[in-house]
Scaffold this motif. Structure first.
Motif, PDB file in Angstrom:
ATOM      1  N   GLU A 472       0.834  -1.196   0.000  1.00  0.00           N
ATOM      2  CA  GLU A 472       0.000   0.000   0.000  1.00  0.00           C
ATOM      3  C   GLU A 472       0.876   1.256   0.000  1.00  0.00           C
ATOM      4  O   GLU A 472       1.827   1.367   0.764  1.00  0.00           O
ATOM      5  CB  GLU A 472      -0.882  -0.013   1.257  1.00  0.00           C
ATOM      6  CG  GLU A 472      -2.060   0.912   1.214  1.00  0.00           C
ATOM      7  CD  GLU A 472      -2.980   0.667   2.412  1.00  0.00           C
ATOM      8  OE1 GLU A 472      -2.484   0.763   3.550  1.00  0.00           O
ATOM      9  OE2 GLU A 472      -4.152   0.349   2.203  1.00  0.00           O
ATOM     10  N   ARG A 562      -1.152  -5.971   1.067  1.00  0.00           N
ATOM     11  CA  ARG A 562      -2.478  -6.517   0.782  1.00  0.00           C
ATOM     12  C   ARG A 562      -2.334  -7.796  -0.038  1.00  0.00           C
ATOM     13  O   ARG A 562      -1.449  -7.904  -0.899  1.00  0.00           O
ATOM     14  CB  ARG A 562      -3.322  -5.496   0.020  1.00  0.00           C
ATOM     15  CG  ARG A 562      -3.489  -4.158   0.744  1.00  0.00           C
ATOM     16  CD  ARG A 562      -4.457  -3.258  -0.017  1.00  0.00           C
ATOM     17  NE  ARG A 562      -3.977  -2.974  -1.358  1.00  0.00           N
ATOM     18  CZ  ARG A 562      -3.398  -1.837  -1.722  1.00  0.00           C
ATOM     19  NH1 ARG A 562      -3.219  -0.876  -0.827  1.00  0.00           N
ATOM     20  NH2 ARG A 562      -3.000  -1.645  -2.972  1.00  0.00           N
ATOM     21  N   GLU A 597      -6.881  -8.736  -4.648  1.00  0.00           N
ATOM     22  CA  GLU A 597      -5.863  -7.987  -3.902  1.00  0.00           C
ATOM     23  C   GLU A 597      -6.215  -6.503  -3.874  1.00  0.00           C
ATOM     24  O   GLU A 597      -6.132  -5.848  -2.843  1.00  0.00           O
ATOM     25  CB  GLU A 597      -4.498  -8.215  -4.560  1.00  0.00           C
ATOM     26  CG  GLU A 597      -3.344  -7.435  -3.933  1.00  0.00           C
ATOM     27  CD  GLU A 597      -3.260  -6.025  -4.474  1.00  0.00           C
ATOM     28  OE1 GLU A 597      -3.173  -5.086  -3.653  1.00  0.00           O
ATOM     29  OE2 GLU A 597      -3.323  -5.853  -5.709  1.00  0.00           O
ATOM     30  N   ASN A 600      -8.947  -5.098  -1.375  1.00  0.00           N
ATOM     31  CA  ASN A 600      -8.613  -4.810   0.024  1.00  0.00           C
ATOM     32  C   ASN A 600      -8.647  -3.310   0.306  1.00  0.00           C
ATOM     33  O   ASN A 600      -8.931  -2.890   1.432  1.00  0.00           O
ATOM     34  CB  ASN A 600      -7.224  -5.365   0.354  1.00  0.00           C
ATOM     35  CG  ASN A 600      -7.221  -6.872   0.510  1.00  0.00           C
ATOM     36  OD1 ASN A 600      -7.859  -7.412   1.407  1.00  0.00           O
ATOM     37  ND2 ASN A 600      -6.492  -7.550  -0.372  1.00  0.00           N
ATOM     38  N   LYS A 601      -8.347  -2.492  -0.698  1.00  0.00           N
ATOM     39  CA  LYS A 601      -8.387  -1.044  -0.500  1.00  0.00           C
ATOM     40  C   LYS A 601      -9.802  -0.577  -0.166  1.00  0.00           C
ATOM     41  O   LYS A 601      -9.991   0.361   0.613  1.00  0.00           O
ATOM     42  CB  LYS A 601      -7.885  -0.342  -1.769  1.00  0.00           C
ATOM     43  CG  LYS A 601      -6.401  -0.538  -2.042  1.00  0.00           C
ATOM     44  CD  LYS A 601      -5.925   0.274  -3.224  1.00  0.00           C
ATOM     45  CE  LYS A 601      -6.394  -0.347  -4.523  1.00  0.00           C
ATOM     46  NZ  LYS A 601      -5.810   0.353  -5.707  1.00  0.00           N
ATOM     47  N   THR A 606      -6.851  -7.097   4.853  1.00  0.00           N
ATOM     48  CA  THR A 606      -5.490  -7.457   4.472  1.00  0.00           C
ATOM     49  C   THR A 606      -5.482  -8.625   3.504  1.00  0.00           C
ATOM     50  O   THR A 606      -4.683  -8.664   2.573  1.00  0.00           O
ATOM     51  CB  THR A 606      -4.660  -7.817   5.717  1.00  0.00           C
ATOM     52  OG1 THR A 606      -4.588  -6.674   6.571  1.00  0.00           O
ATOM     53  CG2 THR A 606      -3.253  -8.249   5.341  1.00  0.00           C
TER      54      THR A 606
END
Length: 700
Positions: A472, A562, A597, A600-601, A606
């Motif tokens: 990140e 992530r 992946e 996750n944001k 995670t």
């Protein structure tokens, strides 16, 4: 025409040897500074030359300061020393001290200064009757054939008298040391001197080490001889210097001294025992019985200087980083008298390169027709033989021959040929090992090497679990981190990440930027690949969290890692062809893992897991995160995160109840998530739900 393995090995060896030869030709000074010069320095240091009889150094050393007073000495004290040297009747005296300023502390000097300051001629005339140490030193100098010194000056002008130097038009001295100005001795002193020579010594540009002395230099538009050459001229009774020929030579009386294109003469350091035997402390000449010291000076060329740091005459040489300049000048004069002058012939370089090329060809042949151990022993023996011959030529015959570079070219050609041949013989049997041992656990690699049929490199459709990671805020990290610090940090990060993947039986497919792409159930069957992948993801998350807390990572604000995972069919195999194995996977499952992946944001999670992997592990405890649209699916699908072991039952039950209200009662769900977030402030997923639902945003 197809080149076989031996041909490729020979080509590699010749290419390596020729590359070194080309580098030698294009950058000869760099090769000389890096190889031959240090080797010759070591040779001269190990086998110093003898000190030439008849050349003596009178050293104004610390013992002289203790007995006669600290430096600077009054001019009359120096005059007394020159007087005592003159009484010994040497052939010549060379003073390695610049005497360009008058004695400002004598009565005569003070009277002249006072007269000039007040404008009173009577005070100035008074100086004529007062003691004048400069005149006393000039008188002492006139008693013995004396050579004084001059130095280069940055300001133009300042020419001083000196014996003529005739440089013939054909003399090969095209790059002598030239400076715009000169600073010479005091006129009253120069008037009684027999010669004037250059004191200045310059080291090589690469390291500043003095390896030669000037025989000729042009200062202020006039040519001057070096101090050693001028002392030899005075001792020989010659009237002038003549430089002529190609290669150039300087005629000093009946002697012919080789001169380099830079107007210098190469030095060979002398042994310390001989130096001590030909050095006299200036204090010894003031003994109650100075006869023993005077006897050593009789008929000799005497160099007067200092080994004390106070006079600033210490110079780095190959033998000693603090060599007194007076010793350098004395050794140079000794070489001129003995005729033992090291010479680097212009043709030597061409012969050395020709020998290196021939040796490289022979080394390639040797590497191909003999075993590695015999060939290596033969090459080492040949290198030692060349070095011994070069040392003999350099030390016994004063013809400097490079002892290192030609055998280095041959050894490099031999090594390159041997390595290429070894690589060719091992290429096929080691292809699988070289490819997979960097990406798989050692026991799995061993299984593949023992039974290559386990891997169908031609391609197949098989179920896999794909795992993607990302750091990140990595882009902003690259903008604020120093390149060297960032690379060092990433090296440690990727080492830990890849070791974790391999330890769980995964294949590290590739590393792209800050991301790691890994696959499970390839290249061999792993029935439990889904479980392995989830365990690996949790271990990766734990490692990344610890890593981000380390001081250097925390200082750069290294972001959260992530992770996205999904299970599904993919086409796997070696897509790089026979020469480059690139075992990888292609299919929707790979793209889905990348999309997960990134999700996750959105959710603050995670680890984000796709529905197929969740379905493959029903016994696991999963936390639903929300719905996203994955590639290949027309409708949004539910994605999840594994609940960590030891999660309180109240949290899992409360989360499930809140999540069940998301669609029908967003406000109630937001309140429930907010309450859970208050009880668990470190849970980013809870906080994210409360914010999104409270703001009326998407429910995911």
């Amino acid at each position: 025409m197809r080149i076989g393995p031996r041909g490729r090995a020979a080509t590699a060896g010749l290419a390596a040897g020729i590359a070194v030869l080309v580098s030698w030709s294009v950058w000869p000074q760099a090769v000389e500074d890096g190889l031959s010069t240090p080797a010759i320095d070591a040779l001269y240091t190990a086998f110093p030359g003898p000190v030439t009889p008849g050349v003596v150094v009178v050293d104004i050393d610390r013992a002289s300061f203790a007995r006669l007073g600290p430096w600077p000495w009054p001019r009359d004290r120096l005059a007394a020393l020159v007087e005592r040297i003159a009484e010994a009747a040497p052939r010549a005296l060379a003073i390695d001290i610049l005497l360009s300023e008058p004695d400002r502390r004598s009565p005569a000097a003070l009277a002249r200064a006072l007269g000039a300051a007040t404008g009173r001629d009577d005070l100035a005339r008074l100086a004529e009757g007062l003691p004048d140490p400069d005149a006393g030193l000039a008188a002492a100098i006139a008693r013995v054939p004396t050579v004084l010194g001059l130095v280069a000056a940055a300001e133009p002008g300042g020419a001083t008298a000196g014996p003529p130097i005739v440089i013939a038009r054909q003399a090969a001295v095209g790059s002598v040391w030239t400076e715009p100005g000169v600073e010479g001795p005091l006129a009253v002193l120069a008037a009684g001197a027999a010669g004037i020579g250059v004191l200045s010594l310059t080291g090589d540009e690469a390291d500043g080490v003095v390896r030669g002395v000037p025989l000729i230099a042009v200062f202020g538009g006039r040519a001057y001889a070096g101090l050693a050459a001028e002392a030899a001229r005075v001792a020989e009774g010659a009237r002038s210097h003549l430089v002529a020929g190609s290669p150039a030579q300087m005629a000093i009386g009946s002697r012919r001294v080789p001169v380099s294109a830079r107007g210098t003469m190469a030095l060979r350091p002398t042994d310390r025992t001989g130096q001590a035997a030909t050095t006299i402390s200036a204090a010894d000449l003031f003994d109650p019985d100075p006869a023993p010291a005077r006897a050593r000076l009789a008929g000799a060329i005497v160099f007067l200087g200092s080994s004390a740091p106070e006079l600033g005459g210490l110079r780095p040489t190959p033998a000693d980083p603090l060599t007194p300049s007076v010793r350098i000048q004395a050794d140079a004069a000794g070489q001129i008298l003995s005729g033992r002058i090291p010479v680097r012939a212009a043709a030597a370089v061409a012969w050395e390169r020709a020998a290196a090329l021939l040796a490289a060809v022979l080394a390639v042949i040797l590497a191909l027709v003999t075993g590695p151990w015999f060939g290596a022993a033969a090459m080492i023996a040949a290198a030692v033989a060349w070095a011994a011959g070069a040392a003999t030529a350099t030390l016994q015959f004063d013809q400097i021959v490079d002892p290192v570079t030609p055998p280095a070219v041959a050894l490099i050609a031999f090594a390159a040929t041997s390595l290429a041949a070894f690589a060719e013989t091992r290429r096929r049997e080691g292809a699988l090992r070289r490819r997979f041992e960097q990406h798989l656990a050692p026991d799995l690699v061993r299984r593949i090497v023992e039974n290559p049929d386990l891997v169908r490199v031609e391609g197949e459709l098989r179920p896999v679990t794909a795992l993607f990671t990302d750091v990140e805020g990595f882009t902003s990290l690259t903008e604020r981190a120093a390149p060297r610090a960032l690379v060092a940090l990433l090296d440690r990060y990727f080492e830990g990440m890849t070791q974790t993947v391999v330890a769980h039986g995964g294949l590290v497919d590739k590393i792209v930027g800050d991301a790691v792409h890994a696959l499970f159930n390839v290249p061999v069957d792993q029935p439990d690949h889904a479980a392995r992948a989830i365990d690996c993801a949790e271990a990766l998350a734990a490692f990344a969290a610890r890593f981000a807390r380390e001081p250097d990572a925390a200082a750069l604000q290294f972001g959260r890692t992530r992770i996205g995972l999904e299970t599904g069919p993919a086409i796997v195999g070696d897509v790089g062809g026979g020469r480059k194995l690139d075992f990888t996977a292609h299919g929707t499952v790979v793209n889905s893992a990348a999309r997960l992946e990134a999700a996750n944001k959105t959710f603050g999670s995670t680890i984000c897991v796709g529905p197929a992997l969740v379905a493959a592990l029903p016994a696991r405890s999963w936390r639903p995160l929300g719905r996203i649209t994955l590639r290949g699916l027309s409708a949004p699908t539910l994605v999840s995160e594994p609940w960590p072991d030891g999660t309180p039952a109240g949290l899992t039950a409360g989360y499930a109840a809140a999540f069940a209200r998301v669609e029908d009662d967003p406000a109630g769900a937001a309140a429930a998530f907010a309450a859970l977030a208050a009880d668990h402030p470190g849970d980013a997923v809870l906080a994210g739900w409360a914010v999104r639902l409270g703001a009326g945003g998407s429910t995911g």
